[in-house]
Motif scaffolding. Structure first.
Motif, PDB file in Angstrom:
ATOM      1  N   GLY A   1      80.868   4.721 -49.737  1.00  0.00           N
ATOM      2  CA  GLY A   1      79.667   4.577 -48.931  1.00  0.00           C
ATOM      3  C   GLY A   1      79.893   4.983 -47.488  1.00  0.00           C
ATOM      4  O   GLY A   1      80.822   4.502 -46.840  1.00  0.00           O
ATOM      5  N   THR A   2      79.087   5.888 -46.987  1.00  0.00           N
ATOM      6  CA  THR A   2      79.171   6.347 -45.602  1.00  0.00           C
ATOM      7  C   THR A   2      77.765   6.476 -45.047  1.00  0.00           C
ATOM      8  O   THR A   2      76.862   6.941 -45.739  1.00  0.00           O
ATOM      9  CB  THR A   2      79.877   7.712 -45.509  1.00  0.00           C
ATOM     10  OG1 THR A   2      81.187   7.609 -46.068  1.00  0.00           O
ATOM     11  CG2 THR A   2      79.985   8.180 -44.067  1.00  0.00           C
ATOM     12  N   LEU A   3      77.600   6.038 -43.810  1.00  0.00           N
ATOM     13  CA  LEU A   3      76.309   6.156 -43.136  1.00  0.00           C
ATOM     14  C   LEU A   3      76.443   7.048 -41.911  1.00  0.00           C
ATOM     15  O   LEU A   3      77.409   6.919 -41.159  1.00  0.00           O
ATOM     16  CB  LEU A   3      75.805   4.784 -42.674  1.00  0.00           C
ATOM     17  CG  LEU A   3      75.513   3.713 -43.723  1.00  0.00           C
ATOM     18  CD1 LEU A   3      75.074   2.436 -43.030  1.00  0.00           C
ATOM     19  CD2 LEU A   3      74.453   4.168 -44.689  1.00  0.00           C
ATOM     20  N   GLU A   4      75.481   7.924 -41.721  1.00  0.00           N
ATOM     21  CA  GLU A   4      75.381   8.680 -40.483  1.00  0.00           C
ATOM     22  C   GLU A   4      74.101   8.220 -39.794  1.00  0.00           C
ATOM     23  O   GLU A   4      73.015   8.243 -40.399  1.00  0.00           O
ATOM     24  CB  GLU A   4      75.346  10.177 -40.756  1.00  0.00           C
ATOM     25  CG  GLU A   4      75.476  11.008 -39.484  1.00  0.00           C
ATOM     26  CD  GLU A   4      75.787  12.464 -39.772  1.00  0.00           C
ATOM     27  OE1 GLU A   4      76.013  13.216 -38.801  1.00  0.00           O
ATOM     28  OE2 GLU A   4      75.811  12.845 -40.963  1.00  0.00           O
ATOM     29  N   LEU A   5      74.245   7.793 -38.552  1.00  0.00           N
ATOM     30  CA  LEU A   5      73.132   7.214 -37.805  1.00  0.00           C
ATOM     31  C   LEU A   5      72.808   8.053 -36.586  1.00  0.00           C
ATOM     32  O   LEU A   5      73.683   8.725 -36.033  1.00  0.00           O
ATOM     33  CB  LEU A   5      73.473   5.795 -37.339  1.00  0.00           C
ATOM     34  CG  LEU A   5      74.030   4.816 -38.380  1.00  0.00           C
ATOM     35  CD1 LEU A   5      74.438   3.509 -37.706  1.00  0.00           C
ATOM     36  CD2 LEU A   5      73.007   4.554 -39.476  1.00  0.00           C
ATOM     37  N   VAL A   6      71.552   7.995 -36.164  1.00  0.00           N
ATOM     38  CA  VAL A   6      71.143   8.557 -34.881  1.00  0.00           C
ATOM     39  C   VAL A   6      70.735   7.392 -33.992  1.00  0.00           C
ATOM     40  O   VAL A   6      69.861   6.600 -34.357  1.00  0.00           O
ATOM     41  CB  VAL A   6      69.980   9.553 -35.038  1.00  0.00           C
ATOM     42  CG1 VAL A   6      69.389   9.902 -33.668  1.00  0.00           C
ATOM     43  CG2 VAL A   6      70.458  10.809 -35.741  1.00  0.00           C
ATOM     44  N   LEU A   7      71.405   7.285 -32.845  1.00  0.00           N
ATOM     45  CA  LEU A   7      71.135   6.204 -31.905  1.00  0.00           C
ATOM     46  C   LEU A   7      70.480   6.765 -30.650  1.00  0.00           C
ATOM     47  O   LEU A   7      70.958   7.741 -30.077  1.00  0.00           O
ATOM     48  CB  LEU A   7      72.419   5.464 -31.548  1.00  0.00           C
ATOM     49  CG  LEU A   7      72.257   4.239 -30.643  1.00  0.00           C
ATOM     50  CD1 LEU A   7      73.210   3.128 -31.053  1.00  0.00           C
ATOM     51  CD2 LEU A   7      72.491   4.601 -29.164  1.00  0.00           C
ATOM     52  N   GLU A   8      69.375   6.159 -30.263  1.00  0.00           N
ATOM     53  CA  GLU A   8      68.661   6.547 -29.043  1.00  0.00           C
ATOM     54  C   GLU A   8      68.800   5.416 -28.024  1.00  0.00           C
ATOM     55  O   GLU A   8      68.145   4.389 -28.149  1.00  0.00           O
ATOM     56  CB  GLU A   8      67.195   6.809 -29.356  1.00  0.00           C
ATOM     57  CG  GLU A   8      66.957   7.897 -30.391  1.00  0.00           C
ATOM     58  CD  GLU A   8      65.552   7.877 -30.935  1.00  0.00           C
ATOM     59  OE1 GLU A   8      64.618   8.205 -30.179  1.00  0.00           O
ATOM     60  OE2 GLU A   8      65.383   7.495 -32.114  1.00  0.00           O
ATOM     61  N   PRO A   9      69.667   5.593 -27.021  1.00  0.00           N
ATOM     62  CA  PRO A   9      69.881   4.521 -26.043  1.00  0.00           C
ATOM     63  C   PRO A   9      68.645   4.234 -25.193  1.00  0.00           C
ATOM     64  O   PRO A   9      68.447   3.120 -24.731  1.00  0.00           O
ATOM     65  CB  PRO A   9      71.020   5.053 -25.171  1.00  0.00           C
ATOM     66  CG  PRO A   9      71.610   6.197 -25.928  1.00  0.00           C
ATOM     67  CD  PRO A   9      70.511   6.760 -26.751  1.00  0.00           C
ATOM     68  N   SER A  10      67.838   5.256 -24.985  1.00  0.00           N
ATOM     69  CA  SER A  10      66.637   5.111 -24.166  1.00  0.00           C
ATOM     70  C   SER A  10      65.489   5.752 -24.920  1.00  0.00           C
ATOM     71  O   SER A  10      65.300   6.963 -24.884  1.00  0.00           O
ATOM     72  CB  SER A  10      66.821   5.778 -22.798  1.00  0.00           C
ATOM     73  OG  SER A  10      65.664   5.652 -22.010  1.00  0.00           O
ATOM     74  N   THR A  11      64.716   4.929 -25.643  1.00  0.00           N
ATOM     75  CA  THR A  11      63.689   5.443 -26.530  1.00  0.00           C
ATOM     76  C   THR A  11      62.463   5.903 -25.742  1.00  0.00           C
ATOM     77  O   THR A  11      62.030   5.243 -24.801  1.00  0.00           O
ATOM     78  CB  THR A  11      63.282   4.355 -27.542  1.00  0.00           C
ATOM     79  OG1 THR A  11      64.462   3.872 -28.195  1.00  0.00           O
ATOM     80  CG2 THR A  11      62.347   4.917 -28.593  1.00  0.00           C
TER      81      THR A  11
END
Length: 333
Positions: free
Chosen positions: A98-108
């Motif tokens: 199991g592997t997840l790739e995420l996109v994180l937006e520090p300032s939405t």
């Protein structure tokens, strides 16, 4: 927009109005057995409050720690990976492979979120695109053919009532099916030409469509994201709707009734409407999983359980399998 999506969006806008800082995290891609599907998202407030989910909990704990300790103080969105190595898979309690790739937006982008809420609250589809290279987010009206896309630099997610459920008949069972289906993320449509049923229909989060059932089925132009269920017990209403539904791309077509009634229904559809064997085979009847249901709420649970089973089999996101010892492309962050 399903219930969890709406909770995430509402929390983000409420926190913004209150002056809180927060990060938005979206599952962009999965390999192997992942706890949450691509498109799942969450918001993490600067003080550690969370709404939504991207895993079973351990990744959320790590993200909370990193957000509250100021690790993501920039403004540009970035990609993160979890579970690339065996050590990470064990640390974050991910299944083997199991592997997840995420996109994180520090300032939405709040304007984009407002547009997203406006579109989805009006019942429309919305397409949200996050460009890591440009550092931008845009939201625009979506189309039913849109799907989640992730290039490694650009993430596009689709929000709004992608799934539709047309109920033929405003029966007591329909009164239980409608709110349950809404909670599962369906746009609920109801058709019943009988005036007395229209006069008493007061179920929230459902849209009444006037007209004869067969005309309504044709009018909504069913696609692979549409389910149609006949619940009137009246062949004059059910059969015509089922004739059109079974010839459409709808992913689920069902009718209430016993096995004997369903056999007679298929015989009528074949004899009077010349439906072919492969079209008749698409008819789910009696509707629902066999859980011994008797009461209207139990029948509703059974029906929606089968609907969920069929939907998940047909609409599941493809994943790329990998062994625990085989790292995914890219570098873990």
């Amino acid at each position: 927009m399903d219930t969890m999506d709406a909770q995430v969006l509402n929390a983000a806008l409420q926190w913004a109005a209150q002056g809180h800082r927060f990060a938005t995290v979206t599952v962009a891609r999965t390999w192997g057995s992942a706890p949450r599907p691509p498109g799942a998202w969450m918001v993490v407030r600067h003080d550690g409050q969370v709404v939504g989910s991207v895993s079973g909990g351990c990744i959320e704990d790590d993200l909370i720690h990193r957000v509250t300790h100021g690790e993501f103080n920039g403004t540009a969105p970035l990609a993160l990976k979890y579970g690339v190595t065996t050590e990470e898979a064990n640390r974050f309690n991910l299944p083997c492979g199991g592997t997840l790739e995420l996109v994180l937006e520090p300032s939405t982008d709040l304007t984009a979120l407002e547009t997203l809420r406006s579109l989805t609250h009006s019942g429309a589809l919305a397409r949200r695109t996050v460009d890591l290279t440009a550092g931008t987010t845009r939201v625009e009206p979506g189309e039913r053919a849109d799907t989640l896309q992730w290039t490694g630099q650009v993430l596009t997610t689709v929000h709004g009532p992608r799934l539709r459920l047309l109920l033929i008949g405003a029966s007591q069972i329909s009164r239980y099916v409608a709110p349950m289906a809404h909670a599962l993320g369906y746009e609920v449509l109801v058709c019943d030409p009988r005036e007395e049923y229209y006069a008493s229909w007061d179920v929230p989060n459902s849209r009444w469509l006037p007209g004869m059932p067969d005309d309504v089925v044709l009018g909504i132009q069913p696609d692979v994201h549409t389910a149609i269920v006949a619940l009137t017990h009246d062949p004059k209403l059910d059969d015509l709707a089922l004739m059109e539904a079974l010839r459409s791309p709808a992913f689920y077509v069902g009718a209430l009734g016993s096995k004997a009634n369903n056999a007679r229904r298929k015989a009528r559809l074949k004899e009077h409407f010349e439906l072919q064997a492969d079209e008749l085979e698409r008819l789910h009847g009696p509707v629902g999983l066999p859980i011994g249901s008797r009461t209207p709420p139990e029948i509703a649970v059974s029906l929606l359980a089968e609907l969920t089973q069929v939907k998940n089999q047909l609409h599941q996101q493809p994943t790329v399998r990998s062994a625990c010892t085989t790292p995914a492309d890219g570098v873990s962050v």
